[in-house]
Design a protein around this motif. Structure first.
Motif, PDB file in Angstrom:
ATOM      1  N   CYS A 165       0.924  -1.259  -0.138  1.00 10.49           N
ATOM      2  CA  CYS A 165       0.129  -0.012  -0.095  1.00 10.49           C
ATOM      3  C   CYS A 165       0.899   1.400  -0.060  1.00 10.49           C
ATOM      4  CB  CYS A 165      -1.027   0.043   1.139  1.00 10.49           C
ATOM      5  SG  CYS A 165      -2.038  -1.232   1.405  1.00 10.49           S
ATOM      6  N   ASP A 166       0.571   2.213  -0.904  1.00 10.18           N
ATOM      7  CA  ASP A 166       1.107   3.475  -1.133  1.00 10.18           C
ATOM      8  C   ASP A 166       0.591   4.440  -0.281  1.00 10.18           C
ATOM      9  OD1 ASP A 166       3.088   5.255  -2.009  1.00 10.18           O
ATOM     10  OD2 ASP A 166       1.712   5.842  -3.609  1.00 10.18           O
ATOM     11  N   PHE A 167       1.583   5.335   0.413  1.00 10.00           N
ATOM     12  CA  PHE A 167       1.037   6.470   1.498  1.00 10.00           C
ATOM     13  C   PHE A 167       1.442   7.674   1.218  1.00 10.00           C
ATOM     14  CE2 PHE A 167      -0.061   2.459   3.737  1.00 10.00           C
ATOM     15  CZ  PHE A 167      -1.560   2.630   4.175  1.00 10.00           C
ATOM     16  N   HIS A 168       0.654   8.578   1.127  1.00 11.27           N
ATOM     17  CA  HIS A 168       1.230  10.192   0.757  1.00 11.27           C
ATOM     18  C   HIS A 168       2.042  10.692   1.923  1.00 11.27           C
ATOM     19  CE1 HIS A 168       0.902  14.431   0.482  1.00 11.27           C
ATOM     20  NE2 HIS A 168       0.510  14.187  -0.864  1.00 11.27           N
ATOM     21  N   PRO A 169       3.034  11.344   1.638  1.00 11.64           N
ATOM     22  CA  PRO A 169       3.893  12.113   2.655  1.00 11.64           C
ATOM     23  C   PRO A 169       3.192  12.609   3.760  1.00 11.64           C
ATOM     24  CG  PRO A 169       4.741  12.576   0.706  1.00 11.64           C
ATOM     25  CD  PRO A 169       3.451  11.969   0.361  1.00 11.64           C
ATOM     26  N   LEU A 170       2.083  13.313   3.644  1.00 12.43           N
ATOM     27  CA  LEU A 170       1.338  13.697   4.876  1.00 12.43           C
ATOM     28  C   LEU A 170       0.543  12.420   5.759  1.00 12.43           C
ATOM     29  CD1 LEU A 170      -0.023  16.040   6.377  1.00 12.43           C
ATOM     30  CD2 LEU A 170      -1.768  16.184   4.725  1.00 12.43           C
ATOM     31  N   LEU A 171       0.115  11.504   4.840  1.00 13.01           N
ATOM     32  CA  LEU A 171      -0.274  10.411   5.741  1.00 13.01           C
ATOM     33  C   LEU A 171       0.826   9.712   6.507  1.00 13.01           C
ATOM     34  CD1 LEU A 171      -2.300   8.880   2.908  1.00 13.01           C
ATOM     35  CD2 LEU A 171      -3.090  10.395   4.606  1.00 13.01           C
ATOM     36  N   VAL A 172       2.095   9.808   5.977  1.00 11.64           N
ATOM     37  CA  VAL A 172       3.410   9.160   6.924  1.00 11.64           C
ATOM     38  C   VAL A 172       3.505   9.977   8.030  1.00 11.64           C
ATOM     39  CG1 VAL A 172       5.440   8.435   6.622  1.00 11.64           C
ATOM     40  CG2 VAL A 172       4.182   8.282   4.730  1.00 11.64           C
ATOM     41  N   ALA A 173       3.558  11.442   7.916  1.00  8.76           N
ATOM     42  CA  ALA A 173       3.739  12.299   9.042  1.00  8.76           C
ATOM     43  C   ALA A 173       2.652  11.956  10.192  1.00  8.76           C
ATOM     44  CB  ALA A 173       3.625  13.824   8.662  1.00  8.76           C
ATOM     45  N   VAL A 174       1.245  11.683   9.533  1.00  6.24           N
ATOM     46  CA  VAL A 174       0.313  11.549  10.733  1.00  6.24           C
ATOM     47  C   VAL A 174       0.607  10.056  11.255  1.00  6.24           C
ATOM     48  CG1 VAL A 174      -2.080  10.995  11.107  1.00  6.24           C
ATOM     49  CG2 VAL A 174      -1.356  12.915   9.575  1.00  6.24           C
ATOM     50  N   ILE A 175       0.796   9.129  10.316  1.00  6.77           N
ATOM     51  CA  ILE A 175       1.358   7.729  10.919  1.00  6.77           C
ATOM     52  C   ILE A 175       2.093   7.536  12.148  1.00  6.77           C
ATOM     53  CG2 ILE A 175       2.144   5.443  10.224  1.00  6.77           C
ATOM     54  CD1 ILE A 175       0.537   5.737   7.722  1.00  6.77           C
ATOM     55  N   ASP A 176       3.139   8.477  11.772  1.00  9.17           N
ATOM     56  CA  ASP A 176       4.625   8.350  12.596  1.00  9.17           C
ATOM     57  C   ASP A 176       4.016   9.418  13.865  1.00  9.17           C
ATOM     58  OD1 ASP A 176       5.825   6.830  10.933  1.00  9.17           O
ATOM     59  OD2 ASP A 176       7.237   8.308  10.069  1.00  9.17           O
ATOM     60  N   SER A 177       3.029  10.053  14.300  1.00  6.15           N
ATOM     61  CA  SER A 177       2.774  10.742  15.343  1.00  6.15           C
ATOM     62  C   SER A 177       2.356   9.818  16.626  1.00  6.15           C
ATOM     63  CB  SER A 177       1.689  11.606  15.038  1.00  6.15           C
ATOM     64  OG  SER A 177       0.502  10.933  14.973  1.00  6.15           O
ATOM     65  N   LYS A 178       2.787  10.167  17.692  1.00  4.13           N
ATOM     66  CA  LYS A 178       2.311   9.194  19.012  1.00  4.13           C
ATOM     67  C   LYS A 178       1.020   9.072  19.126  1.00  4.13           C
ATOM     68  CE  LYS A 178       3.456   8.809  23.876  1.00  4.13           C
ATOM     69  NZ  LYS A 178       4.147   9.172  25.174  1.00  4.13           N
ATOM     70  N   PRO A 179       0.171   9.881  18.858  1.00  3.65           N
ATOM     71  CA  PRO A 179      -1.253   9.457  18.982  1.00  3.65           C
ATOM     72  C   PRO A 179      -1.688   8.375  18.254  1.00  3.65           C
ATOM     73  CG  PRO A 179      -1.087  11.916  19.161  1.00  3.65           C
ATOM     74  CD  PRO A 179       0.260  11.627  18.678  1.00  3.65           C
ATOM     75  N   PHE A 180      -1.189   8.332  17.081  1.00 13.29           N
ATOM     76  CA  PHE A 180      -1.374   7.364  15.752  1.00 13.29           C
ATOM     77  C   PHE A 180      -0.815   5.944  16.443  1.00 13.29           C
ATOM     78  CE2 PHE A 180      -1.794   4.821  12.058  1.00 13.29           C
ATOM     79  CZ  PHE A 180      -3.100   5.303  11.520  1.00 13.29           C
ATOM     80  N   GLN A 181       0.307   6.092  16.776  1.00  9.66           N
ATOM     81  CA  GLN A 181       1.002   5.038  17.182  1.00  9.66           C
ATOM     82  C   GLN A 181       0.549   4.385  18.267  1.00  9.66           C
ATOM     83  OE1 GLN A 181       3.833   3.408  15.573  1.00  9.66           O
ATOM     84  NE2 GLN A 181       3.528   4.879  14.149  1.00  9.66           N
ATOM     85  N   ARG A 182      -0.288   5.052  19.051  1.00 16.05           N
ATOM     86  CA  ARG A 182      -1.244   4.471  20.154  1.00 16.05           C
ATOM     87  C   ARG A 182      -2.111   3.401  19.672  1.00 16.05           C
ATOM     88  NH1 ARG A 182      -6.224   5.723  21.153  1.00 16.05           N
ATOM     89  NH2 ARG A 182      -7.055   5.017  23.218  1.00 16.05           N
ATOM     90  N   LEU A 183      -2.422   3.307  18.796  1.00 15.07           N
ATOM     91  CA  LEU A 183      -3.614   2.478  17.894  1.00 15.07           C
ATOM     92  C   LEU A 183      -2.972   1.037  18.005  1.00 15.07           C
ATOM     93  CD1 LEU A 183      -5.366   4.664  15.293  1.00 15.07           C
ATOM     94  CD2 LEU A 183      -6.058   4.085  17.502  1.00 15.07           C
ATOM     95  N   ARG A 184      -1.531   0.998  18.063  1.00 15.57           N
ATOM     96  CA  ARG A 184      -0.802  -0.403  17.949  1.00 15.57           C
ATOM     97  C   ARG A 184      -1.234  -1.131  19.242  1.00 15.57           C
ATOM     98  NH1 ARG A 184       3.337  -1.066  14.291  1.00 15.57           N
ATOM     99  NH2 ARG A 184       4.201   0.633  13.259  1.00 15.57           N
ATOM    100  N   LYS A 185      -1.461  -0.410  20.222  1.00 22.29           N
ATOM    101  CA  LYS A 185      -1.711  -1.080  21.605  1.00 22.29           C
ATOM    102  C   LYS A 185      -3.244  -1.208  21.700  1.00 22.29           C
ATOM    103  CE  LYS A 185       2.351   0.937  23.415  1.00 22.29           C
ATOM    104  NZ  LYS A 185       3.052   1.934  24.099  1.00 22.29           N
ATOM    105  N   CYS A 186      -4.037  -1.025  20.865  1.00 18.75           N
ATOM    106  CA  CYS A 186      -5.636  -1.120  20.933  1.00 18.75           C
ATOM    107  C   CYS A 186      -5.920  -2.212  20.007  1.00 18.75           C
ATOM    108  CB  CYS A 186      -6.302   0.229  20.616  1.00 18.75           C
ATOM    109  SG  CYS A 186      -6.060   1.765  21.660  1.00 18.75           S
ATOM    110  N   LYS A 187      -6.522  -3.405  20.804  1.00 22.28           N
ATOM    111  CA  LYS A 187      -6.968  -4.188  19.717  1.00 22.28           C
ATOM    112  C   LYS A 187      -8.185  -3.922  19.245  1.00 22.28           C
ATOM    113  CE  LYS A 187      -4.028  -7.633  21.381  1.00 22.28           C
ATOM    114  NZ  LYS A 187      -3.232  -7.032  22.310  1.00 22.28           N
ATOM    115  N   GLN A 188      -8.437  -4.351  17.862  1.00 27.34           N
ATOM    116  CA  GLN A 188      -9.517  -4.281  17.062  1.00 27.34           C
ATOM    117  C   GLN A 188     -10.686  -4.947  17.677  1.00 27.34           C
ATOM    118  OE1 GLN A 188     -10.178  -2.155  14.816  1.00 27.34           O
ATOM    119  NE2 GLN A 188     -12.261  -2.944  13.885  1.00 27.34           N
TER     120      GLN A 188
END
Length: 630
Positions: free
Chosen positions: A68-91
């Motif tokens: 999957c290809d992600f735009h640079p702005l999307l990458v900046a959001v993904i690399d933020s701490k609030p988004f990385q928090r979702l790694r610790k939230c089970k679906q």
């Protein structure tokens, strides 16, 4: 080399050398006086992400969609701490204790929704060029798909139950009012704003977005405004992020009309694959097109002022929509989301959260030494970023010594040993009957109180007043006609029964879990709210601009579609938290659901599983009763 971001193949984390290089470039920029546009108003500690050097386009491999290809702005959001928090939230929360492979997180789901949203909007732009979909439109839709779940708390809806309990116990004031108005959709919007404050989204590398674009993203995430739309229907004229001719963009991520959107398509596909190991093939995204429909909520007006654009599907895919989306949703709720063991463990997790909150377990506020309570963490984003499923480890390791924390830790120990709350009966509701609808309208607290009150009345009546409830399960008709006076009150069966009847039960001993599985529109057919286009509509004038009018399909003319009332299944599940009172709770619940003229029942084929506790008791009593009578 579009995907060569320098951060590892396949979307890995930043390596040491790149981190060092970025720090050096930041120091050099500071010496030269180059300050980021948001540095003056940014956060001094715990910043969201760096704005000194724009991110590069990245390729991330997804288990469902591949590369999957992600735009640079999307990458900046993904690399933020609030988004990385979702790694610790089970679906799927506690479902992993029933389906061990269902361990995927909201992080993967959010990436999948973003990718799928882009696929849909890009296909629309290529197939219907008259829609004038811009690069900004595509990027905003991707942002909404990426950030739509940022506001979910630990174990998702279990945290929302904690908030409701906290609201009920809190004193009137500003904090209580803020908690009342809290929703995970609004929290997602707030966290999105929090992330974007530290990103220079106006630069060309990040798409040159403006405040109007951010408003558009927030409107797509929140879906509807409850104040302007109290009946949970969208007010299409209230949208300000995009003009009316681009109304269809709002339906891609969060479709409030009928629920068929990329969010649902992704989690159904992903959850089914991860939990059940079944590959969910569907073609919905490939055939989505834009047409005009009535903008009136009742779809009666057909004037040009009341017309709006929305996402539609070809008429030939009516059955595919039902099978691939709504029927799959119903089955996943029955098999996974509302599995009886999953719901029981959800209740135990909810009790852990409540005890931890009342016991004073707190959450660290990011970037400071302060801490706040579990409930109030949702009002502070720096605290909320540290609130995730791993919070259970904090509770288990807590050194706070009080009754509530000890009870929370004891529940966690029971979960680890799979020592779950006991099932005391599952009662099927027939919503075509008024008595059953009245029971369904009661909330959990009212149901628990009603069962306790019925049990107290049974105590006042004595054994003679409730003997019929037990003997009603006897297979021999003659047993039901035997009078209590035929045996002595000192017999073994009667003494045992009196001991159960005379056991007092309280709100802390049990609860009622309400299971509501439907196709997405409660009792209705969800496809009744959808519009379809004919196979030759693409040859009509105005098709490329989305000006061809779509129509509804009469479900009565389609074979194989469930009849009215067949789109929903509702159950009341009674679970006992205090094992010593299991038989008393089972008896009280059985008496309430039978003697209050509800006459709830469960399928005979499931009785040995769903009513094991009740049937074992009633059959044992009946056997003792017959022996005493002999």
């Amino acid at each position: 080399n579009r995907g060569a971001s320098g951060r590892g193949r396949g979307g890995g984390q930043m390596n040491i050398m790149e981190s060092f290089s970025q720090q050096e470039s930041n120091k050099k920029a500071k010496q030269e006086g180059r300050v980021s546009p948001t540095s003056s108003g940014g956060l001094s500690q715990g910043s969201v992400c760096s704005t000194q050097q724009p991110k590069k386009r990245k390729h991330i491999h997804d288990i469902i969609y591949g590369n999957c290809d992600f735009h640079p702005l999307l990458v900046a959001v993904i690399d933020s701490k609030p988004f990385q928090r979702l790694r610790k939230c089970k679906q799927l929360g506690t479902a992993e204790w029933v389906y061990p492979s269902a361990r995927h997180t909201r992080f993967e789901h959010s990436l999948g929704v973003c990718y799928r949203a882009r696929s849909v909007v890009e296909r629309l732009r290529n197939e219907q060029r008259g829609l004038n979909i811009t690069d900004k439109d595509v990027l905003c839709v991707c942002l909404a798909g990426l950030c739509h779940d940022l506001g979910h708390g630990p174990f998702s809806h279990m945290y929302e139950r904690l908030l409701r309990k906290c609201i009920a116990k809190s004193e009137e004031g500003e904090t209580k009012e803020r908690l009342k108005g809290w929703t995970h959709e609004q929290m997602s919007c707030d966290i999105f704003d929090y992330i974007m404050k530290d990103i220079d989204f106006t630069c060309d590398e990040y798409g040159a977005l403006d405040d109007q674009d951010l408003l558009f993203v927030r409107e797509m995430i929140i879906g509807k405004d409850k104040e302007t739309d109290p009946h949970s229907k969208r007010d299409y004229k209230e949208r300000r992020g995009r003009p009316a001719d681009k109304n269809f963009l709002y339906d891609i991520v969060n479709n409030a009309d009928h629920g068929l959107d990329v969010d649902k398509l992704d989690y159904l596909h992903r959850d089914k694959a991860m939990a059940l190991g079944e590959d969910h093939k569907e073609r919905m995204s490939n055939y989505a097109r834009v047409c005009r429909v009535s903008g009136n909520q009742d779809h009666h007006a057909d004037t040009s002022d009341n017309m709006r654009t929305t996402i539609c599907w070809p008429e030939k895919m009516y059955r595919d929509c039902m099978r691939d989306c709504f029927q799959t949703r119903f089955e996943m709720h029955q098999k996974v989301y509302q599995h009886k063991k999953v719901c029981t463990m959800d209740e135990m997790i909810a009790d852990v959260l409540c005890h931890a909150f009342e016991g004073g377990v707190t959450v660290r506020v990011d970037g400071s030494s302060e801490r706040c309570s579990l409930a109030e963490a949702c009002l502070s984003i720096p605290a909320f970023v540290n609130l995730h499923d791993n919070f259970l480890e904090l509770v288990a390791d807590s050194t706070i010594d009080n009754e509530h924390v000890r009870r929370a830790q004891a529940l966690l120990t029971r979960l680890e040993r799979r020592d779950l709350y006991d099932n005391c009966g599952i009662y099927t509701m027939d919503t075509n009957r008024k008595e059953h609808r009245d029971v369904c309208a009661m909330d959990t607290e009212e149901l628990v109180s009603a069962i306790i009150e019925h049990h107290r009345q049974s105590l006042a009546c004595g054994v003679e007043g409730v003997i019929g409830d037990v003997m009603a399960d006897s297979e021999e008709e003659e047993d039901k006609c035997v009078h209590m006076s035929q045996i002595s009150a000192t017999t073994h069966a009667t003494r045992r029964f009196e001991g159960v009847v005379n056991t007092e039960i309280t709100e802390e001993d049990f609860t009622v879990l309400k299971s509501d599985c439907h196709y997405g529109a409660k009792d209705k057919n969800p496809l009744d709210d959808m519009h379809f286009y004919y196979k030759d509509d693409d040859a009509k004038e105005g098709w490329s601009c989305g000006l061809v009018e779509a129509h509804k399909v009469d479900s009565d003319k389609i074979q194989g579609i469930p009849a009215v009332g067949g789109f929903r299944s509702r159950e009341m599940r009674v679970v006992c938290k205090t094992r010593a009172k299991k038989e008393a709770v089972s008896l009280a619940a059985r008496g309430f659901f039978q003697n209050s003229r509800n006459k709830c029942h469960s399928p005979l084929g499931e009785s040995s599983q769903n009513h094991e506790s009740w049937h074992s008791f009633s059959q044992s009593f009946s056997q003792d009763y017959r022996q005493d009578l002999a």
